[in-house]
Every structure is written in structure tokens, then in C-alpha cells.
Design a protein around this motif. Structure first.
Motif, PDB file in Angstrom:
ATOM      1  N   ASP A   1      -2.004   1.525  -8.633  1.00 30.46           N
ATOM      2  CA  ASP A   1      -3.448   1.599  -8.394  1.00 30.46           C
ATOM      3  C   ASP A   1      -3.816   3.076  -8.269  1.00 30.46           C
ATOM      4  OD1 ASP A   1      -6.012   1.636  -7.212  1.00 30.46           O
ATOM      5  OD2 ASP A   1      -5.630  -0.211  -6.107  1.00 30.46           O
TER       6      ASP A   1
ATOM      7  N   ARG B   1      -6.329   4.585  -7.085  1.00 29.70           N
ATOM      8  CA  ARG B   1      -7.115   4.955  -5.910  1.00 29.70           C
ATOM      9  C   ARG B   1      -6.140   5.265  -4.773  1.00 29.70           C
ATOM     10  NH1 ARG B   1     -10.410  -0.411  -5.461  1.00 29.70           N
ATOM     11  NH2 ARG B   1      -8.250  -1.127  -5.748  1.00 29.70           N
TER      12      ARG B   1
ATOM     13  N   ARG C   1      -5.271   4.425  -0.035  1.00 28.06           N
ATOM     14  CA  ARG C   1      -6.064   3.312   0.498  1.00 28.06           C
ATOM     15  C   ARG C   1      -5.224   2.516   1.486  1.00 28.06           C
ATOM     16  NH1 ARG C   1     -10.615   1.513  -2.035  1.00 28.06           N
ATOM     17  NH2 ARG C   1     -10.105  -0.640  -1.488  1.00 28.06           N
TER      18      ARG C   1
ATOM     19  N   ASN D   1       0.832  -1.198   0.000  1.00 25.23           N
ATOM     20  CA  ASN D   1       0.000   0.000   0.000  1.00 25.23           C
ATOM     21  C   ASN D   1       0.873   1.257   0.000  1.00 25.23           C
ATOM     22  OD1 ASN D   1       0.813   0.175   2.700  1.00 25.23           O
ATOM     23  ND2 ASN D   1      -1.192   0.887   3.384  1.00 25.23           N
TER      24      ASN D   1
ATOM     25  N   SER E   1      -4.955  -4.326  -3.559  1.00 27.22           N
ATOM     26  CA  SER E   1      -5.766  -5.180  -4.418  1.00 27.22           C
ATOM     27  C   SER E   1      -4.882  -6.171  -5.161  1.00 27.22           C
ATOM     28  CB  SER E   1      -6.539  -4.321  -5.419  1.00 27.22           C
ATOM     29  OG  SER E   1      -7.189  -5.136  -6.372  1.00 27.22           O
ATOM     30  N   SER E   2      -5.452  -7.340  -5.411  1.00 29.83           N
ATOM     31  CA  SER E   2      -4.761  -8.343  -6.216  1.00 29.83           C
ATOM     32  C   SER E   2      -5.368  -8.447  -7.611  1.00 29.83           C
ATOM     33  CB  SER E   2      -4.840  -9.711  -5.519  1.00 29.83           C
ATOM     34  OG  SER E   2      -6.198 -10.107  -5.367  1.00 29.83           O
ATOM     35  N   ARG E   3      -6.316  -7.566  -7.930  1.00 24.12           N
ATOM     36  CA  ARG E   3      -7.016  -7.629  -9.212  1.00 24.12           C
ATOM     37  C   ARG E   3      -6.291  -6.816 -10.269  1.00 24.12           C
ATOM     38  NH1 ARG E   3     -11.468  -5.103  -9.439  1.00 24.12           N
ATOM     39  NH2 ARG E   3     -12.482  -6.433 -10.973  1.00 24.12           N
TER      40      ARG E   3
ATOM     41  N   ASP F   1      -7.469  -5.559 -12.881  1.00 25.30           N
ATOM     42  CA  ASP F   1      -8.292  -4.447 -13.364  1.00 25.30           C
ATOM     43  C   ASP F   1      -8.267  -3.232 -12.450  1.00 25.30           C
ATOM     44  OD1 ASP F   1     -10.934  -6.541 -14.802  1.00 25.30           O
ATOM     45  OD2 ASP F   1      -8.964  -5.945 -15.547  1.00 25.30           O
ATOM     46  N   ASP F   2      -7.764  -3.387 -11.224  1.00 23.67           N
ATOM     47  CA  ASP F   2      -7.698  -2.251 -10.306  1.00 23.67           C
ATOM     48  C   ASP F   2      -6.457  -1.391 -10.536  1.00 23.67           C
ATOM     49  OD1 ASP F   2      -9.208  -3.944  -7.444  1.00 23.67           O
ATOM     50  OD2 ASP F   2     -10.099  -2.699  -9.016  1.00 23.67           O
ATOM     51  N   TYR F   3      -5.578  -1.804 -11.408  1.00 19.30           N
ATOM     52  CA  TYR F   3      -4.333  -1.078 -11.690  1.00 19.30           C
ATOM     53  C   TYR F   3      -4.425  -0.483 -13.089  1.00 19.30           C
ATOM     54  CZ  TYR F   3      -2.558  -3.382  -7.539  1.00 19.30           C
ATOM     55  OH  TYR F   3      -2.382  -3.814  -6.239  1.00 19.30           O
ATOM     56  N   ASP F   4      -4.108   0.794 -13.203  1.00 13.07           N
ATOM     57  CA  ASP F   4      -4.317   1.444 -14.503  1.00 13.07           C
ATOM     58  C   ASP F   4      -3.035   1.932 -15.162  1.00 13.07           C
ATOM     59  OD1 ASP F   4      -5.238   4.933 -13.802  1.00 13.07           O
ATOM     60  OD2 ASP F   4      -3.654   3.661 -12.973  1.00 13.07           O
TER      61      ASP F   4
END
Length: 130
Positions: free
Chosen positions: A102, A104, A107, A55, A111-113, A115-118
């Protein structure tokens, strides 16, 4: 937006170690400082998969079961850098490794997804020979 550049990949024998680094552009210092950072990997013919993430403060991390106890993620916010220390490497660790941010900010969790990383780096190849 953060620009990311990975380095440190290479060829290593099973049981060996590598250090991967991901550096963010100096112009993106504010975004990088508040962003959770992740490492993902993609092997030949496989989908991109989560490896580990940290994080924004460095106080929370998460690891894929396959790398727990062998890999360690850390970050140096002053240097805009996230490192991945990989020990006891196995042939199944062979992949292209990507760092990602990420969007966001601030936080407490990670996240491990995918799609949450851009924002993604270009990747660095890690090959582990048996």
C-alpha cells in the motif's frame, strides 16, 4: 517503488501447512518499512480477493473471515519480508497468492481493498488436494 517477490507455494494435502514469503527489493527498504502489506489470492475463474494485511509497524492486522484462525501474517522489517503462515489448509484455499504494498505510508490501519495496493508480486501457486 517496492519490488516484491513471493515464494513458498506448492502442493499440499488438506489439513497441511505452508509458509509463503514475500521479499522486497533491498533498494526499496525505506518504502517497504513504512508500507502496509497485504496478501491476496485469485482462484481459477474468480476475482482477486483479500486474505490478510499488516500495517507498517506490525501492530495492526486484518484477516478475511475465511482464513481467520488458520492463517497468520507477520513481517520482519529488518529483512524486508512479510510471511504468511497457512495452517489447516482446505481445497478452497487453492489459488495464486499475491503480496502487495500500500503506497500510503505510516498508516495505523490496513486496507482490504485491491485498489488501495499499487505494487504487486508475480504470485505463487498454492494447490490443496482433498
Amino acid at each position: 517503488q517496492v519490488e516484491l517477490v513471493e515464494s513458498g507455494g506448492g502442493l499440499v494435502q488438506a489439513g497441511g501447512s505452508l509458509l509463503l514469503s514475500c521479499e522486497a527489493s533491498a533498494a526499496a527498504t525505506r518504502s517497504f518499512s513504512g508500507a502496509a502489506m497485504g496478501w491476496f489470492r485469485q482462484g481459477p475463474g474468480k476475482e482477486r480477493e483479500f486474505v490478510t494485511a499488516i500495517n507498517w509497524s506490525g501492530g495492526s492486522t486484518n484477516y478475511a473471515d475465511s482464513v481467520k484462525g488458520r492463517f497468520t501474517i507477520s513481517r520482519d522489517r529488518a529483512k524486508n519480508r512479510v510471511d504468511l503462515h497457512m495452517n489447516n489448509l482446505k481445497p478452497e484455499d487453492t489459488a495464486t497468492y499475491y503480496c502487495a504494498a500500500d503506497p500510503r505510508l505510516l498508516r495505523p490501519d490496513v486496507s482490504s481493498r485491491v485498489d488501495d495496493y499499487d505494487t504487486w508480486g508475480q504470485g505463487t501457486q498454492v494447490t490443496v488436494s482433498s
